[in-house]
Design an enzyme around this catalytic site. Sequence first.
Site, PDB file in Angstrom:
ATOM      1  N   ASP A  86       0.832  -1.156   0.063  1.00 42.17           N
ATOM      2  CA  ASP A  86       0.071   0.051   0.058  1.00 42.17           C
ATOM      3  C   ASP A  86       0.945   1.311   0.077  1.00 42.17           C
ATOM      4  O   ASP A  86       1.950   1.061   0.616  1.00 42.17           O
ATOM      5  CB  ASP A  86      -0.912   0.030   1.183  1.00 42.17           C
TER       6      ASP A  86
ATOM      7  N   ASP B  52      -2.140  -0.317   5.869  1.00 43.59           N
ATOM      8  CA  ASP B  52      -2.519   0.614   7.262  1.00 43.59           C
ATOM      9  C   ASP B  52      -4.036   0.803   7.450  1.00 43.59           C
ATOM     10  O   ASP B  52      -4.544   1.359   8.295  1.00 43.59           O
ATOM     11  CB  ASP B  52      -1.908   2.007   7.078  1.00 43.59           C
TER      12      ASP B  52
ATOM     13  N   ASP C 123      -0.291   5.408   0.284  1.00 41.97           N
ATOM     14  CA  ASP C 123      -0.780   6.332   1.493  1.00 41.97           C
ATOM     15  C   ASP C 123      -0.877   5.860   2.857  1.00 41.97           C
ATOM     16  O   ASP C 123      -1.604   4.739   3.066  1.00 41.97           O
ATOM     17  CB  ASP C 123      -1.889   7.030   1.038  1.00 41.97           C
TER      18      ASP C 123
END
Length: 241
Positions: free
Chosen positions: A11, A187, A13
């Site tokens: 991932d 996240d 961002d």
Amino acid sequence: MRADTHAFFLDVDGSLIDLADHPDAVQIPEHLPQVLAALADRADGALALVSGRTIQSLDLLLHPFGFAAAGSHGAQMRLVPDGKILSAPPLDMALAREVKAVADGFDGVFAEDKGTAIAVHYRAAPAAAPSLKRALLDSIGARLDVRLMPGHCVFEIKPSRLDKGTAVADFMGRPPFAGRIPLFIGDDFTDEAGFSAVAARGGLALAVGAPRPGTHGVLADPRSVRAFLTHLAAVPRQRRR
């Protein structure tokens, strides 16, 4: 852990880079593109960015390097760094207009049209989240072809049959990813389908910032993620016998 035995799904961002108030305001840490390129080389190309951003946006952020990637939560796929971008059909225009009108009705909220999906950002107006979610769900109504997916101060309306898990499965069925141990780093709620996909294939899922369902460990923040990947990129290949 060695790069030459694993497939990396990353991932962006909130995992590789810090979040910002606006998607266009993020800062790319010095040397991050070079670290990713070095790790991809160590992994014989088995590295893919798996992001809510479009692949075109990822290319701009990490220029001059390109990577295999899944964009818009799996609605876009580029199977090799120099390959063609394959996209799901564009979001229904009438729905996109309605979603934009909903976003325009809230101060501090804006819609980001990605073509295959539309993201509604409310980082500047967090108190609007409950009302905004209800209004967006009303826009979708009984439709089965799209779903509302929450993220960090964002609601995304996207194809219901595609997510980061379907992207991982697609990559893992093809070289150079096939036959390797998958590792997913993310996240957010939007990464949980990716976590499940690698776990189902005997892989490892690492959360960033705080534990998340289906993960095997936690990296403190994007700086820690970058340090971890920098270390892996520097580990020499094991000599073949």
